[in-house]
Design a protein around this motif. Structure first.
Motif, PDB file in Angstrom:
ATOM      1  N   GLY A 152      15.353  33.544  10.526  1.00  7.58           N
ATOM      2  CA  GLY A 152      16.631  33.943  11.082  1.00  7.58           C
ATOM      3  C   GLY A 152      16.784  35.337  11.694  1.00  7.58           C
ATOM      4  O   GLY A 152      17.570  35.669  12.490  1.00  7.58           O
ATOM      5  N   ARG A 153      15.785  36.065  11.624  1.00  4.43           N
ATOM      6  CA  ARG A 153      15.607  37.236  12.326  1.00  4.43           C
ATOM      7  C   ARG A 153      14.735  37.456  13.521  1.00  4.43           C
ATOM      8  O   ARG A 153      13.986  36.476  13.695  1.00  4.43           O
ATOM      9  N   ASP A 154      14.865  38.444  14.249  1.00  2.00           N
ATOM     10  CA  ASP A 154      14.316  38.703  15.491  1.00  2.00           C
ATOM     11  C   ASP A 154      12.663  39.007  15.284  1.00  2.00           C
ATOM     12  O   ASP A 154      12.401  40.164  14.477  1.00  2.00           O
ATOM     13  N   LEU A 155      11.853  38.108  15.967  1.00  2.12           N
ATOM     14  CA  LEU A 155      10.413  38.058  15.645  1.00  2.12           C
ATOM     15  C   LEU A 155       9.898  39.517  16.114  1.00  2.12           C
ATOM     16  O   LEU A 155       9.191  40.104  15.334  1.00  2.12           O
ATOM     17  N   ALA A 156      10.356  40.045  17.196  1.00  2.00           N
ATOM     18  CA  ALA A 156       9.946  41.367  17.706  1.00  2.00           C
ATOM     19  C   ALA A 156      10.208  42.450  16.897  1.00  2.00           C
ATOM     20  O   ALA A 156       9.522  43.391  16.741  1.00  2.00           O
ATOM     21  N   THR A 157      11.240  42.423  16.061  1.00  2.00           N
ATOM     22  CA  THR A 157      11.545  43.689  15.063  1.00  2.00           C
ATOM     23  C   THR A 157      10.737  43.497  13.748  1.00  2.00           C
ATOM     24  O   THR A 157      10.532  44.594  13.159  1.00  2.00           O
ATOM     25  N   LEU A 158      10.240  42.124  13.617  1.00  2.00           N
ATOM     26  CA  LEU A 158       9.550  42.203  12.316  1.00  2.00           C
ATOM     27  C   LEU A 158       8.099  42.302  12.418  1.00  2.00           C
ATOM     28  O   LEU A 158       7.557  42.786  11.463  1.00  2.00           O
ATOM     29  N   TYR A 159       7.674  41.757  13.507  1.00  2.00           N
ATOM     30  CA  TYR A 159       6.141  41.937  13.824  1.00  2.00           C
ATOM     31  C   TYR A 159       5.629  42.777  15.051  1.00  2.00           C
ATOM     32  O   TYR A 159       5.978  42.698  16.064  1.00  2.00           O
ATOM     33  N   LYS A 160       5.494  44.002  14.596  1.00  2.00           N
ATOM     34  CA  LYS A 160       5.250  45.019  15.417  1.00  2.00           C
ATOM     35  C   LYS A 160       3.725  45.595  15.304  1.00  2.00           C
ATOM     36  O   LYS A 160       3.160  45.534  14.177  1.00  2.00           O
ATOM     37  N   THR A 161       3.244  45.692  16.454  1.00  2.00           N
ATOM     38  CA  THR A 161       1.721  46.012  16.323  1.00  2.00           C
ATOM     39  C   THR A 161       1.393  47.304  17.393  1.00  2.00           C
ATOM     40  O   THR A 161       2.363  47.619  18.105  1.00  2.00           O
ATOM     41  N   ARG A 162       0.265  47.840  17.068  1.00  2.00           N
ATOM     42  CA  ARG A 162      -0.363  48.898  17.654  1.00  2.00           C
ATOM     43  C   ARG A 162      -1.562  48.670  18.188  1.00  2.00           C
ATOM     44  O   ARG A 162      -2.438  47.789  17.623  1.00  2.00           O
ATOM     45  N   ARG A 163      -1.828  49.135  19.318  1.00  2.00           N
ATOM     46  CA  ARG A 163      -3.257  49.134  20.092  1.00  2.00           C
ATOM     47  C   ARG A 163      -4.389  49.558  18.937  1.00  2.00           C
ATOM     48  O   ARG A 163      -4.155  50.504  18.321  1.00  2.00           O
ATOM     49  N   ASP A 164      -5.291  48.519  18.820  1.00  2.00           N
ATOM     50  CA  ASP A 164      -6.392  48.847  17.832  1.00  2.00           C
ATOM     51  C   ASP A 164      -7.449  49.921  18.446  1.00  2.00           C
ATOM     52  O   ASP A 164      -8.735  49.759  18.665  1.00  2.00           O
ATOM     53  N   THR A 165      -6.806  51.085  18.694  1.00  2.00           N
ATOM     54  CA  THR A 165      -7.778  52.087  19.247  1.00  2.00           C
ATOM     55  C   THR A 165      -7.821  53.666  18.384  1.00  2.00           C
ATOM     56  O   THR A 165      -8.221  54.468  19.017  1.00  2.00           O
ATOM     57  N   GLY A 166      -7.037  53.464  17.147  1.00  2.00           N
ATOM     58  CA  GLY A 166      -6.719  54.429  16.427  1.00  2.00           C
ATOM     59  C   GLY A 166      -5.657  55.420  16.956  1.00  2.00           C
ATOM     60  O   GLY A 166      -5.392  56.411  16.570  1.00  2.00           O
ATOM     61  N   GLU A 167      -5.081  54.828  17.855  1.00  2.00           N
ATOM     62  CA  GLU A 167      -3.992  55.977  18.587  1.00  2.00           C
ATOM     63  C   GLU A 167      -2.596  54.863  18.248  1.00  2.00           C
ATOM     64  O   GLU A 167      -2.627  54.117  17.773  1.00  2.00           O
ATOM     65  N   CYS A 168      -1.529  55.838  18.511  1.00  2.00           N
ATOM     66  CA  CYS A 168      -0.317  55.312  18.126  1.00  2.00           C
ATOM     67  C   CYS A 168       0.547  54.657  19.109  1.00  2.00           C
ATOM     68  O   CYS A 168       1.894  54.204  18.990  1.00  2.00           O
ATOM     69  N   GLY A 169       0.083  54.473  20.697  1.00  2.00           N
ATOM     70  CA  GLY A 169       0.900  53.706  21.735  1.00  2.00           C
ATOM     71  C   GLY A 169       0.895  52.424  21.269  1.00  2.00           C
ATOM     72  O   GLY A 169      -0.041  51.666  20.892  1.00  2.00           O
ATOM     73  N   LEU A 170       2.070  51.916  21.465  1.00  2.00           N
ATOM     74  CA  LEU A 170       2.393  50.190  21.281  1.00  2.00           C
ATOM     75  C   LEU A 170       1.653  49.711  22.113  1.00  2.00           C
ATOM     76  O   LEU A 170       1.560  50.072  23.509  1.00  2.00           O
ATOM     77  N   SER A 171       1.075  48.441  21.894  1.00  2.00           N
ATOM     78  CA  SER A 171       0.364  47.540  22.885  1.00  2.00           C
ATOM     79  C   SER A 171       1.489  46.902  23.948  1.00  2.00           C
ATOM     80  O   SER A 171       2.546  47.015  23.592  1.00  2.00           O
ATOM     81  N   ASP A 172       0.821  46.837  24.952  1.00  2.00           N
ATOM     82  CA  ASP A 172       1.683  46.369  26.037  1.00  2.00           C
ATOM     83  C   ASP A 172       1.967  44.905  25.930  1.00  2.00           C
ATOM     84  O   ASP A 172       2.744  44.305  26.801  1.00  2.00           O
ATOM     85  N   GLY A 173       1.480  44.191  24.942  1.00  2.00           N
ATOM     86  CA  GLY A 173       1.981  42.809  24.635  1.00  2.00           C
ATOM     87  C   GLY A 173       0.572  41.967  24.551  1.00  2.00           C
ATOM     88  O   GLY A 173      -0.634  42.619  25.251  1.00  2.00           O
ATOM     89  N   PRO A 174       0.289  41.168  23.647  1.00  2.00           N
ATOM     90  CA  PRO A 174      -0.793  40.704  23.165  1.00  2.00           C
ATOM     91  C   PRO A 174      -0.990  39.574  24.272  1.00  2.00           C
ATOM     92  O   PRO A 174      -0.302  38.885  25.080  1.00  2.00           O
ATOM     93  N   GLY A 175      -2.627  39.328  24.355  1.00  2.00           N
ATOM     94  CA  GLY A 175      -3.189  38.383  25.160  1.00  2.00           C
ATOM     95  C   GLY A 175      -3.277  36.940  24.454  1.00  2.00           C
ATOM     96  O   GLY A 175      -2.791  36.867  23.572  1.00  2.00           O
TER      97      GLY A 175
END
Length: 449
Positions: free
Chosen positions: A178-201
């Motif tokens: 019942g919860r929002d998936l976007a708030t539960l499943y958060k990812t970052r780019r796997d580059t060692g940096e903290c920028g959020l990914s633009d969206g998975p392929g």
């Protein structure tokens, strides 16, 4: 599973009606169980005999009427019930509908009505059973998967999460649903940096940010769920922990890097070994290797192929360790016998390297670096089409460096003179493409010894 001949349990407290039903059903080809004349008896026979359909009178003597009994049978055994009734008042039908019947037969009735009602009940029962089995298989599969699976509705709200998804997220299913998936499943780019990914392929590698603050490398797939008309029903997310794979890849890269360093040091040691015996050619192999690598790059060789040509250049004269020092340093022209000894260095170099498991054909390139495109070279008189591409590069790099370097028996040529001689042999002694690449490199000033 139902037998080929359907089995019907009759629940009827009027003996005459029960006998009539038994005769009718037998005549229609059914196997008949019972009759049971009370709700308690019906429950017992249903448990013991597992009929395919229960034909249930709504009005029964005893503490349980047909509606109550049907509800118990459905609850315990998910068995289809068809009601027999002479009562069609709204209240009776309302209570009967709550028990989830598979049909109604209104007394009095004809055989075709009875057969039709039972056939429909049997069909619905088979379809429901098949659906339940499919759901059980799907549920068992999803729960036993080593990948996390989450489904969300069109609004992005979580509808399902399997145990592995709970484990990887560190959140229980009760808190996920019942919860929002976007708030539960958060990812970052796997580059060692903290920028959020633009969206998975379609299949993406990312760092999953969990509620406890830790990050987990995952491989993830987002796929739309659509119906047979192409309408969006939601999204399914499948993700897996790739920590072990990542560690294995890192260990493999470190191992390969270590082997490459060891290989490079081995080749350097061979280079030093051969050049210490001839101080006049010290540095020759290193300069040849640099020019050969530059030519390979100019000709579009891959990085790995270019590295192989460079390595071959570093050891192309390793076979000269068998040539006596007095011949190598002789200040005048060599005799035919001495020249024959020197020419053997290609074959000797091949023999030294042939059994070493290099990732490139170094031994072959060393063997062929004095071959010429018209077949006038040595040791085998190969023509251009028979030579390895790396050998054709080494031949040009070797002759250009040799002409521009001092030797005991002659002075060094100018670069312009050496390139003029090289151009004269274009397409005859030396590969035309390699010669053009070499002239272009020096003309642009992109290479210097």
């Amino acid at each position: 599973m139902a037998s080929e001949t359907p089995r019907i349990l009759i629940v009827e407290d009027e003996a005459v009606v029960a006998l009539d039903l038994t005769r009718r059903l037998s005549r229609l080809g059914y196997v008949v169980y019972g009759p049971a004349d009370s709700g308690e008896e019906a429950l017992r026979l249903a448990r013991e005999l597992s009929p395919d359909v229960v034909l249930m009178d709504i009005v029964l003597d005893g503490d349980m009427d047909g509606v109550d009994t049907a509800g118990r049978i459905r609850e315990e055994q998910a068995m289809p019930v068809v009601f027999l009734t002479a009562h069609t008042d709204p209240e009776t039908l309302r209570r009967a509908g709550g028990a989830g019947p598979y049909g109604y037969i209104i007394k009095p009735f004809e055989d075709r009505e009875l057969a039709a009602a039972l056939d429909i009940a049997l069909y619905k029962s088979r379809m429901e059973r098949r659906l339940r089995e499919n759901e059980q298989w799907t549920s068992m599969t999803l729960h036993s998967l080593g990948e996390g699976v989450i489904t969300a509705d069109p609004n992005g709200l979580v509808r399902f999460a399997n145990p592995m998804a709970e484990s990887l997220l560190g959140v229980s299913a009760a808190r996920l649903l019942g919860r929002d998936l976007a708030t539960l499943y958060k990812t970052r780019r796997d580059t060692g940096e903290c920028g959020l990914s633009d969206g998975p392929g379609p299949r993406d590698v990312a760092l999953l940010c969990r509620e406890d603050g830790s990050c987990l490398p995952v491989e993830q797939t987002f796929s739309p769920i659509v119906d047979d008309r192409g309408r969006a029903l939601g999204t399914v997310l499948v993700f897996r922990d790739i920590s072990r794979r990542r560690d294995g890849e890192r260990a493999l890269r470190e191992s390969v890097d270590g082997l490459r360093r060891a290989l490079t040091e081995t080749v350097n040691a061979l280079t030093v070994t051969s050049e210490t015996r001839d101080p006049f050619t010290a540095g020759h192999q290193e300069r040849v290797s640099r020019l050969a690598a530059a030519l390979a790059g100019e000709l579009g060789f891959s990085d790995e192929e270019r590295e192989g040509v460079r390595m071959a250049g570093l050891v192309h004269d390793i076979g000269k360790i068998h040539v006596p020092s007095e011949i190598l340093t002789k200040p005048e022209a060599l005799s035919d016998m001495e020249m024959g000894i020197v020419r053997d260095h290609s074959t000797v170099g091949f023999d030294i390297l042939k059994d070493v498991p290099f990732p490139w054909p170094l031994a072959r390139m060393v063997l062929e670096h004095h071959e010429r495109c018209d077949g006038s070279g040595y040791p085998a008189g190969l023509r251009r089409e028979d030579m390895h591409p790396g050998s054709r590069i080494l031949a040009v790099a070797d002759v250009v460096e040799a002409m521009t370097a001092h030797r005991p028996y002659r002075s060094a040529w100018s670069l312009e003179h050496a390139l003029e001689e090289l151009a004269k042999g274009r397409g005859v002694l030396y590969d035309a493409d390699v010669v053009d690449a070499c002239l272009s490199l020096f003309d642009r000033g992109d290479f210097r010894f």
